[in-house]
Design a protein around this motif. Structure first.
Motif, PDB file in Angstrom:
ATOM      1  N   THR A   1       8.860   4.299  -8.714  1.00  0.00           N
ATOM      2  CA  THR A   1      10.005   3.392  -8.854  1.00  0.00           C
ATOM      3  C   THR A   1      10.966   3.525  -7.675  1.00  0.00           C
ATOM      4  O   THR A   1      11.459   2.522  -7.146  1.00  0.00           O
ATOM      5  CB  THR A   1      10.758   3.687 -10.167  1.00  0.00           C
ATOM      6  OG1 THR A   1       9.855   3.522 -11.264  1.00  0.00           O
ATOM      7  CG2 THR A   1      11.952   2.765 -10.350  1.00  0.00           C
ATOM      8  N   LEU A   2      11.217   4.762  -7.243  1.00  0.00           N
ATOM      9  CA  LEU A   2      12.159   4.985  -6.139  1.00  0.00           C
ATOM     10  C   LEU A   2      11.588   4.580  -4.783  1.00  0.00           C
ATOM     11  O   LEU A   2      12.337   4.140  -3.905  1.00  0.00           O
ATOM     12  CB  LEU A   2      12.571   6.461  -6.108  1.00  0.00           C
ATOM     13  CG  LEU A   2      13.365   6.960  -7.314  1.00  0.00           C
ATOM     14  CD1 LEU A   2      13.583   8.461  -7.224  1.00  0.00           C
ATOM     15  CD2 LEU A   2      14.681   6.206  -7.452  1.00  0.00           C
ATOM     16  N   VAL A   3      10.282   4.723  -4.609  1.00  0.00           N
ATOM     17  CA  VAL A   3       9.644   4.434  -3.323  1.00  0.00           C
ATOM     18  C   VAL A   3       9.351   2.940  -3.154  1.00  0.00           C
ATOM     19  O   VAL A   3       9.391   2.425  -2.033  1.00  0.00           O
ATOM     20  CB  VAL A   3       8.343   5.269  -3.183  1.00  0.00           C
ATOM     21  CG1 VAL A   3       7.504   4.822  -2.014  1.00  0.00           C
ATOM     22  CG2 VAL A   3       8.691   6.744  -3.049  1.00  0.00           C
ATOM     23  N   ALA A   4       9.075   2.240  -4.239  1.00  0.00           N
ATOM     24  CA  ALA A   4       8.673   0.832  -4.152  1.00  0.00           C
ATOM     25  C   ALA A   4       9.659  -0.045  -3.377  1.00  0.00           C
ATOM     26  O   ALA A   4       9.230  -0.841  -2.536  1.00  0.00           O
ATOM     27  CB  ALA A   4       8.418   0.267  -5.543  1.00  0.00           C
ATOM     28  N   PRO A   5      10.974   0.083  -3.585  1.00  0.00           N
ATOM     29  CA  PRO A   5      11.887  -0.753  -2.796  1.00  0.00           C
ATOM     30  C   PRO A   5      11.826  -0.459  -1.292  1.00  0.00           C
ATOM     31  O   PRO A   5      12.056  -1.348  -0.477  1.00  0.00           O
ATOM     32  CB  PRO A   5      13.279  -0.414  -3.356  1.00  0.00           C
ATOM     33  CG  PRO A   5      13.002   0.095  -4.734  1.00  0.00           C
ATOM     34  CD  PRO A   5      11.686   0.816  -4.633  1.00  0.00           C
ATOM     35  N   LEU A   6      11.500   0.773  -0.937  1.00  0.00           N
ATOM     36  CA  LEU A   6      11.387   1.114   0.480  1.00  0.00           C
ATOM     37  C   LEU A   6      10.141   0.500   1.103  1.00  0.00           C
ATOM     38  O   LEU A   6      10.143   0.143   2.278  1.00  0.00           O
ATOM     39  CB  LEU A   6      11.350   2.635   0.656  1.00  0.00           C
ATOM     40  CG  LEU A   6      12.548   3.405   0.105  1.00  0.00           C
ATOM     41  CD1 LEU A   6      12.306   4.903   0.203  1.00  0.00           C
ATOM     42  CD2 LEU A   6      13.821   3.010   0.825  1.00  0.00           C
ATOM     43  N   CYS A   7       9.080   0.384   0.313  1.00  0.00           N
ATOM     44  CA  CYS A   7       7.804  -0.125   0.819  1.00  0.00           C
ATOM     45  C   CYS A   7       7.656  -1.625   0.666  1.00  0.00           C
ATOM     46  O   CYS A   7       6.956  -2.256   1.462  1.00  0.00           O
ATOM     47  CB  CYS A   7       6.639   0.523   0.060  1.00  0.00           C
ATOM     48  SG  CYS A   7       6.529   2.298   0.202  1.00  0.00           S
ATOM     49  N   LEU A   8       8.296  -2.193  -0.349  1.00  0.00           N
ATOM     50  CA  LEU A   8       7.964  -3.575  -0.727  1.00  0.00           C
ATOM     51  C   LEU A   8       9.165  -4.502  -0.892  1.00  0.00           C
ATOM     52  O   LEU A   8       9.028  -5.574  -1.469  1.00  0.00           O
ATOM     53  CB  LEU A   8       7.185  -3.555  -2.054  1.00  0.00           C
ATOM     54  CG  LEU A   8       5.899  -2.738  -2.067  1.00  0.00           C
ATOM     55  CD1 LEU A   8       5.375  -2.579  -3.483  1.00  0.00           C
ATOM     56  CD2 LEU A   8       4.869  -3.386  -1.170  1.00  0.00           C
ATOM     57  N   ALA A   9      10.328  -4.112  -0.388  1.00  0.00           N
ATOM     58  CA  ALA A   9      11.541  -4.903  -0.612  1.00  0.00           C
ATOM     59  C   ALA A   9      11.394  -6.344  -0.148  1.00  0.00           C
ATOM     60  O   ALA A   9      11.944  -7.260  -0.765  1.00  0.00           O
ATOM     61  CB  ALA A   9      12.731  -4.245   0.071  1.00  0.00           C
ATOM     62  N   ASP A  10      10.658  -6.580   0.925  1.00  0.00           N
ATOM     63  CA  ASP A  10      10.512  -7.937   1.465  1.00  0.00           C
ATOM     64  C   ASP A  10       9.319  -8.683   0.875  1.00  0.00           C
ATOM     65  O   ASP A  10       9.172  -9.873   1.103  1.00  0.00           O
ATOM     66  CB  ASP A  10      10.379  -7.894   2.986  1.00  0.00           C
ATOM     67  CG  ASP A  10      11.621  -7.338   3.654  1.00  0.00           C
ATOM     68  OD1 ASP A  10      12.720  -7.490   3.092  1.00  0.00           O
ATOM     69  OD2 ASP A  10      11.489  -6.749   4.742  1.00  0.00           O
ATOM     70  N   GLU A  11       8.462  -7.991   0.126  1.00  0.00           N
ATOM     71  CA  GLU A  11       7.231  -8.603  -0.357  1.00  0.00           C
ATOM     72  C   GLU A  11       7.282  -9.079  -1.797  1.00  0.00           C
ATOM     73  O   GLU A  11       6.604 -10.020  -2.163  1.00  0.00           O
ATOM     74  CB  GLU A  11       6.040  -7.637  -0.196  1.00  0.00           C
ATOM     75  CG  GLU A  11       5.516  -7.538   1.217  1.00  0.00           C
ATOM     76  CD  GLU A  11       6.382  -6.665   2.117  1.00  0.00           C
ATOM     77  OE1 GLU A  11       7.217  -5.897   1.583  1.00  0.00           O
ATOM     78  OE2 GLU A  11       6.239  -6.744   3.334  1.00  0.00           O
ATOM     79  N   VAL A  12       8.041  -8.394  -2.636  1.00  0.00           N
ATOM     80  CA  VAL A  12       8.092  -8.755  -4.056  1.00  0.00           C
ATOM     81  C   VAL A  12       9.541  -8.914  -4.497  1.00  0.00           C
ATOM     82  O   VAL A  12      10.448  -8.319  -3.917  1.00  0.00           O
ATOM     83  CB  VAL A  12       7.367  -7.718  -4.940  1.00  0.00           C
ATOM     84  CG1 VAL A  12       5.891  -7.641  -4.589  1.00  0.00           C
ATOM     85  CG2 VAL A  12       7.992  -6.357  -4.839  1.00  0.00           C
ATOM     86  N   ASP A  13       9.738  -9.735  -5.539  1.00  0.00           N
ATOM     87  CA  ASP A  13      11.095 -10.015  -6.019  1.00  0.00           C
ATOM     88  C   ASP A  13      11.766  -8.796  -6.640  1.00  0.00           C
ATOM     89  O   ASP A  13      12.954  -8.586  -6.456  1.00  0.00           O
ATOM     90  CB  ASP A  13      11.070 -11.152  -7.048  1.00  0.00           C
ATOM     91  CG  ASP A  13      10.724 -12.486  -6.408  1.00  0.00           C
ATOM     92  OD1 ASP A  13      10.975 -12.656  -5.194  1.00  0.00           O
ATOM     93  OD2 ASP A  13      10.193 -13.357  -7.126  1.00  0.00           O
ATOM     94  N   ASN A  14      11.008  -8.006  -7.397  1.00  0.00           N
ATOM     95  CA  ASN A  14      11.595  -6.856  -8.083  1.00  0.00           C
ATOM     96  C   ASN A  14      10.734  -5.618  -7.833  1.00  0.00           C
ATOM     97  O   ASN A  14       9.928  -5.244  -8.681  1.00  0.00           O
ATOM     98  CB  ASN A  14      11.718  -7.146  -9.582  1.00  0.00           C
ATOM     99  CG  ASN A  14      12.549  -6.104 -10.285  1.00  0.00           C
ATOM    100  OD1 ASN A  14      12.744  -4.993  -9.792  1.00  0.00           O
ATOM    101  ND2 ASN A  14      13.044  -6.454 -11.468  1.00  0.00           N
ATOM    102  N   PRO A  15      10.915  -4.974  -6.666  1.00  0.00           N
ATOM    103  CA  PRO A  15      10.098  -3.798  -6.378  1.00  0.00           C
ATOM    104  C   PRO A  15      10.337  -2.649  -7.346  1.00  0.00           C
ATOM    105  O   PRO A  15       9.439  -1.849  -7.594  1.00  0.00           O
ATOM    106  CB  PRO A  15      10.494  -3.427  -4.949  1.00  0.00           C
ATOM    107  CG  PRO A  15      11.818  -4.065  -4.724  1.00  0.00           C
ATOM    108  CD  PRO A  15      11.858  -5.281  -5.590  1.00  0.00           C
ATOM    109  N   TRP A  16      11.546  -2.564  -7.914  1.00  0.00           N
ATOM    110  CA  TRP A  16      11.835  -1.507  -8.889  1.00  0.00           C
ATOM    111  C   TRP A  16      10.911  -1.641 -10.101  1.00  0.00           C
ATOM    112  O   TRP A  16      10.326  -0.651 -10.553  1.00  0.00           O
ATOM    113  CB  TRP A  16      13.289  -1.580  -9.358  1.00  0.00           C
ATOM    114  CG  TRP A  16      14.293  -1.412  -8.271  1.00  0.00           C
ATOM    115  CD1 TRP A  16      14.923  -2.412  -7.583  1.00  0.00           C
ATOM    116  CD2 TRP A  16      14.788  -0.192  -7.730  1.00  0.00           C
ATOM    117  NE1 TRP A  16      15.780  -1.878  -6.659  1.00  0.00           N
ATOM    118  CE2 TRP A  16      15.721  -0.515  -6.730  1.00  0.00           C
ATOM    119  CE3 TRP A  16      14.533   1.150  -8.002  1.00  0.00           C
ATOM    120  CZ2 TRP A  16      16.398   0.449  -6.003  1.00  0.00           C
ATOM    121  CZ3 TRP A  16      15.214   2.113  -7.275  1.00  0.00           C
ATOM    122  CH2 TRP A  16      16.124   1.767  -6.292  1.00  0.00           C
TER     123      TRP A  16
END
Length: 170
Positions: free
Chosen positions: A61-76
């Motif tokens: 959950t914590l890493v997803a926004p760092l990896c995918l912030a531009d790719e998916v609407d809700n990386p969390w």
């Protein structure tokens, strides 16, 4: 998500792969020992603990926004779903192995190849289904995610083994 490339689909797996590696560091260094309590030793064995059930989803959950912030609407949400999917995906295979009398962390002599495959695929099924749910992927994309997961896991496990974070290479 329209029609993501295989590379983009693989990138969706990155947070949970990172979480799995962090989990191996946590286990190897015996961090958070109060969470190293089996979920249910009789059903799943002693290796499936609350520590993994907390650490993997949390780190993913914590890493997803760092990896995918531009790719998916809700990386969390994607990180939480894939982390939880990873851990829940392992439980049916563990329960099957306990029911067959196979010790935790081992493979049977008979049908060793089948159980080796199941050990690679079990968490991948959970992750692929979680991605499919969180991102409304179609069946083809979910299946491709599963294949990418299964192909990636041996490389990751070999890396963890070479770093001394995992006992076996498989």
């Amino acid at each position: 998500m329209d029609d993501p490339s295989p590379w983009m689909l693989w990138r969706l797996l990155l947070p949970v792969f990172i979480a799995g590696c962090v989990h191996m560091v946590v286990v190897t260094c015996n961090m958070l020992p109060w969470l190293a309590v089996p979920l249910n030793a009789r059903l799943f064995g002693s290796n499936k603990t609350w520590r993994g059930g907390v650490v993997v989803p949390l780190i993913s959950t914590l890493v997803a926004p760092l990896c995918l912030a531009d790719e998916v609407d809700n990386p969390w949400l994607l990180g939480a779903a894939t982390g939880l999917g990873y851990m829940l995906g392992e439980l049916p295979n563990s329960a099957l192995k306990r029911g067959l009398g196979i010790a935790p962390g081992t493979l049977p002599v008979r049908r060793k190849g089948l159980f080796l495959f199941l050990d690679q695929a079990d968490s991948g099924i959970g992750v692929a289904l979680a991605c499919g749910w969180a991102l409304a992927l179609d069946a083809r994309q979910v299946l491709l995610l599963l294949v990418l997961f299964i192909l990636s896991v041996p490389v990751i496990k070999l890396m963890l083994h070479s770093l001394g974070l995992k006992e076996s290479r498989f």
